[in-house]
Design a protein around this motif. Structure first.
Motif, PDB file in Angstrom:
ATOM      1  N   MET A 314       0.825  -1.210   0.000  1.00 36.59           N
ATOM      2  CA  MET A 314       0.000   0.000   0.000  1.00 36.59           C
ATOM      3  C   MET A 314       0.863   1.266   0.000  1.00 36.59           C
ATOM      4  SD  MET A 314      -3.057   1.018   2.598  1.00 36.59           S
ATOM      5  CE  MET A 314      -3.611   2.713   2.750  1.00 36.59           C
ATOM      6  N   ASP A 315       1.948   1.265   0.756  1.00 39.77           N
ATOM      7  CA  ASP A 315       2.805   2.454   0.803  1.00 39.77           C
ATOM      8  C   ASP A 315       3.384   2.768  -0.570  1.00 39.77           C
ATOM      9  OD1 ASP A 315       2.328   2.767   3.491  1.00 39.77           O
ATOM     10  OD2 ASP A 315       4.152   1.743   4.130  1.00 39.77           O
ATOM     11  N   ASP A 316       3.815   1.727  -1.293  1.00 40.77           N
ATOM     12  CA  ASP A 316       4.365   1.944  -2.632  1.00 40.77           C
ATOM     13  C   ASP A 316       3.302   2.527  -3.574  1.00 40.77           C
ATOM     14  OD1 ASP A 316       6.906   0.984  -2.026  1.00 40.77           O
ATOM     15  OD2 ASP A 316       6.366  -1.090  -2.488  1.00 40.77           O
ATOM     16  N   ILE A 317       2.078   2.027  -3.433  1.00 41.23           N
ATOM     17  CA  ILE A 317       0.990   2.496  -4.295  1.00 41.23           C
ATOM     18  C   ILE A 317       0.708   3.979  -4.017  1.00 41.23           C
ATOM     19  CG2 ILE A 317      -1.453   2.224  -4.881  1.00 41.23           C
ATOM     20  CD1 ILE A 317      -1.109  -0.753  -4.081  1.00 41.23           C
ATOM     21  N   ILE A 318       0.716   4.345  -2.750  1.00 40.47           N
ATOM     22  CA  ILE A 318       0.475   5.749  -2.375  1.00 40.47           C
ATOM     23  C   ILE A 318       1.543   6.647  -2.996  1.00 40.47           C
ATOM     24  CG2 ILE A 318       0.490   7.367  -0.443  1.00 40.47           C
ATOM     25  CD1 ILE A 318      -0.728   5.063   1.257  1.00 40.47           C
ATOM     26  N   PRO A 324      -4.200  10.084  -1.758  1.00 44.39           N
ATOM     27  CA  PRO A 324      -4.251  10.042  -0.292  1.00 44.39           C
ATOM     28  C   PRO A 324      -4.346   8.596   0.209  1.00 44.39           C
ATOM     29  CG  PRO A 324      -5.803  11.644  -1.160  1.00 44.39           C
ATOM     30  CD  PRO A 324      -5.308  10.864  -2.334  1.00 44.39           C
ATOM     31  N   ALA A 325      -3.800   8.347   1.383  1.00 47.22           N
ATOM     32  CA  ALA A 325      -3.779   6.995   1.948  1.00 47.22           C
ATOM     33  C   ALA A 325      -5.188   6.433   2.108  1.00 47.22           C
ATOM     34  CB  ALA A 325      -3.048   7.004   3.286  1.00 47.22           C
ATOM     35  N   HIS A 326      -6.129   7.248   2.564  1.00 49.43           N
ATOM     36  CA  HIS A 326      -7.487   6.752   2.789  1.00 49.43           C
ATOM     37  C   HIS A 326      -8.151   6.360   1.477  1.00 49.43           C
ATOM     38  CE1 HIS A 326      -9.627  10.414   1.394  1.00 49.43           C
ATOM     39  NE2 HIS A 326      -8.589  11.062   1.882  1.00 49.43           N
ATOM     40  N   THR A 327      -7.818   7.072   0.392  1.00 48.15           N
ATOM     41  CA  THR A 327      -8.385   6.746  -0.920  1.00 48.15           C
ATOM     42  C   THR A 327      -7.828   5.407  -1.426  1.00 48.15           C
ATOM     43  OG1 THR A 327      -8.648   9.076  -1.491  1.00 48.15           O
ATOM     44  CG2 THR A 327      -8.624   7.501  -3.320  1.00 48.15           C
ATOM     45  N   THR A 333      -9.503  -2.173  -1.036  1.00 48.07           N
ATOM     46  CA  THR A 333     -10.519  -3.058  -0.443  1.00 48.07           C
ATOM     47  C   THR A 333     -11.626  -3.349  -1.441  1.00 48.07           C
ATOM     48  OG1 THR A 333     -10.074  -2.193   1.773  1.00 48.07           O
ATOM     49  CG2 THR A 333     -12.173  -3.323   1.434  1.00 48.07           C
ATOM     50  N   LYS A 334     -12.094  -2.308  -2.111  1.00 52.22           N
ATOM     51  CA  LYS A 334     -13.173  -2.467  -3.092  1.00 52.22           C
ATOM     52  C   LYS A 334     -12.732  -3.358  -4.251  1.00 52.22           C
ATOM     53  CE  LYS A 334     -16.114   0.337  -6.178  1.00 52.22           C
ATOM     54  NZ  LYS A 334     -15.607  -0.129  -7.486  1.00 52.22           N
ATOM     55  N   MET A 335     -11.534  -3.132  -4.769  1.00 49.91           N
ATOM     56  CA  MET A 335     -11.059  -3.869  -5.931  1.00 49.91           C
ATOM     57  C   MET A 335     -10.746  -5.331  -5.576  1.00 49.91           C
ATOM     58  SD  MET A 335      -8.670  -0.862  -7.561  1.00 49.91           S
ATOM     59  CE  MET A 335      -8.112  -1.780  -9.009  1.00 49.91           C
ATOM     60  N   GLU A 336     -10.298  -5.554  -4.350  1.00 47.02           N
ATOM     61  CA  GLU A 336     -10.037  -6.932  -3.924  1.00 47.02           C
ATOM     62  C   GLU A 336     -11.348  -7.704  -3.788  1.00 47.02           C
ATOM     63  OE1 GLU A 336      -7.515  -9.422  -0.556  1.00 47.02           O
ATOM     64  OE2 GLU A 336      -7.835  -7.270  -0.296  1.00 47.02           O
ATOM     65  N   MET A 337     -12.361  -7.058  -3.231  1.00 48.41           N
ATOM     66  CA  MET A 337     -13.665  -7.710  -3.085  1.00 48.41           C
ATOM     67  C   MET A 337     -14.275  -8.033  -4.451  1.00 48.41           C
ATOM     68  SD  MET A 337     -15.328  -5.620   0.120  1.00 48.41           S
ATOM     69  CE  MET A 337     -16.874  -6.530   0.012  1.00 48.41           C
ATOM     70  N   GLU A 338     -13.997  -7.204  -5.441  1.00 44.03           N
ATOM     71  CA  GLU A 338     -14.524  -7.421  -6.790  1.00 44.03           C
ATOM     72  C   GLU A 338     -13.710  -8.434  -7.583  1.00 44.03           C
ATOM     73  OE1 GLU A 338     -14.345  -3.460  -8.276  1.00 44.03           O
ATOM     74  OE2 GLU A 338     -16.308  -2.882  -7.472  1.00 44.03           O
ATOM     75  N   GLY A 339     -12.578  -8.865  -7.012  1.00 45.07           N
ATOM     76  CA  GLY A 339     -11.739  -9.835  -7.706  1.00 45.07           C
ATOM     77  C   GLY A 339     -10.823  -9.221  -8.750  1.00 45.07           C
TER      78      GLY A 339
END
Length: 353
Positions: A314-318, A324-327, A333-339
């Motif tokens: 996550m840090d690398d992606i930010i 922003p970290a919260h975004t 989370t959303k993309m993982e749940m969607e596969g």
């Protein structure tokens, strides 16, 4: 019951099982004639084991197996996988969860490799399996850590058919964390199977026996990553013995994880760098597929494309997206749940194309 009983006699493996059938006609006949067994080609200890065999434990085993929702199929049953009936030392009995009928349909590819998979292996496995499954290829593997589970999960994300072949009883799961994948696999019409009855714990000698089933079910075997002494090479050997295709992914010459694959290629395995290499070998007419991903906002697309090129935390992606970290946290989370993306150990992420 007699089929199951004969597999549980001490000293009876697949080869000896079918030798007894050849001599006496059926498992039932072996037990019915056990007081008359005098064949000099069989060890005296084996004949004694058959004569002294008790059926009460087998009756309990059958009852306990059914209680656990596990089914039993024998070599001469209609549901028994036809491809396995033609291999040397075919398992006389299989225990399974799910539906085995789909194993007689389509082309199956055994996908095997290292349990200690590298980032390179993850990316290669996911890309190759994804593209093959999208063209209708089905995936067999061992449901173990590393390459096995990556192959199964990638297949499931694409709604493909997959079977997990275990080297222990179906009441055991190794690693235990893989229990969470059983439901999705079965819900998608897949199956788990083993030649070992419930109560059979993990044993190193069981895994080569499992490997012959993986190769036996398959038209060909793909080795993604393997060291020079990997059990995956045993699977490749079985495949060659049974006239199956053997494919191997090349790797860096300095990587121990690729040493086995590079050796296979030196010995004649087909080098694979893309799914098309296997599809061409099997003379598939490749279907053009519509783009799978449609994004609700540009931020998702940026993250997805980034994770298609790199495995990042996550840090690398930010840092790379300047979001922003919260975004980033919310979108991951959303993309993982969607596969769309998959989490790896250490909460690193990679795109599922």
């Amino acid at each position: 019951m007699y089929w199951l009983a004969l597999t549980q006699v001490k000293g009876v493996g697949p080869a000896r099982f079918f030798r007894l059938i050849e001599l006496y006609g059926s498992p039932k006949a072996v037990f019915e004639k056990r007081d008359e067994l005098l064949d000099k080609t069989l060890p005296a200890e084996l004949l004694t084991s058959i004569k002294n065999f008790a059926f009460d434990p087998i009756k309990r085993l059958i009852e306990q197996t059914r209680t656990l929702g596990i089914h039993i199929v024998t070599f001469n049953d209609e549901q028994y996988p036809k491809a396995l009936q033609h291999i040397a030392q075919a398992p006389p009995v299989l225990y399974f969860k799910g539906d085995l009928t789909f194993l007689n349909e389509g082309d199956w590819l055994g996908v095997v490799g290292s349990r200690e998979i590298t980032d390179y292996g993850v990316k290669v496995c996911r890309e190759l399996v994804r593209d093959l499954v999208l063209q209708g290829v089905r995936i067999a593997s061992g449901f173990a850590a590393g390459v096995d589970i990556e192959a199964h999960l990638t297949c499931l994300y694409q709604k493909g058919k997959t079977v997990g072949v275990l080297g222990h009883g179906l009441d055991v799961m190794f690693p235990s964390d893989h229990k969470k994948y059983v439901g999705p696999l079965l819900d998608n019409g897949g199956a788990l199977l083993s030649e070992f009855p419930i109560g059979s714990e993990i044993h190193p000698g069981f895994f080569p026996r499992r490997n012959r089933i993986i190769s036996g079910l398959s038209r060909g075997v793909l080795v993604v990553e393997a060291n020079a002494k990997s059990g995956s090479l045993i699977t490749a050997d079985y495949a060659l013995e049974e006239g199956r295709d053997v494919f191997a992914v090349p790797g860096p010459i300095f990587s121990a994880r690729s040493a086995g694959c590079n050796q296979l290629i030196q010995k004649g395995a087909k080098l694979v760098t893309k799914a098309q290499d296997i599809l061409d070998e099997w003379k598939y007419e490749v279907r053009t597929l519509a783009p799978r991903h449609h994004f609700e906002n540009p931020e998702e697309e940026v993250i997805f494309k980034l994770l298609g090129e790199h495995i990042l935390d996550m840090d690398d992606i930010i840092v790379k997206t300047t979001m922003p970290a919260h975004t980033v946290s919310r979108l991951l989370t959303k993309m993982e749940m969607e596969g769309r993306i998959r989490a790896m150990p250490g909460r690193r992420f990679h795109a599922v194309s």
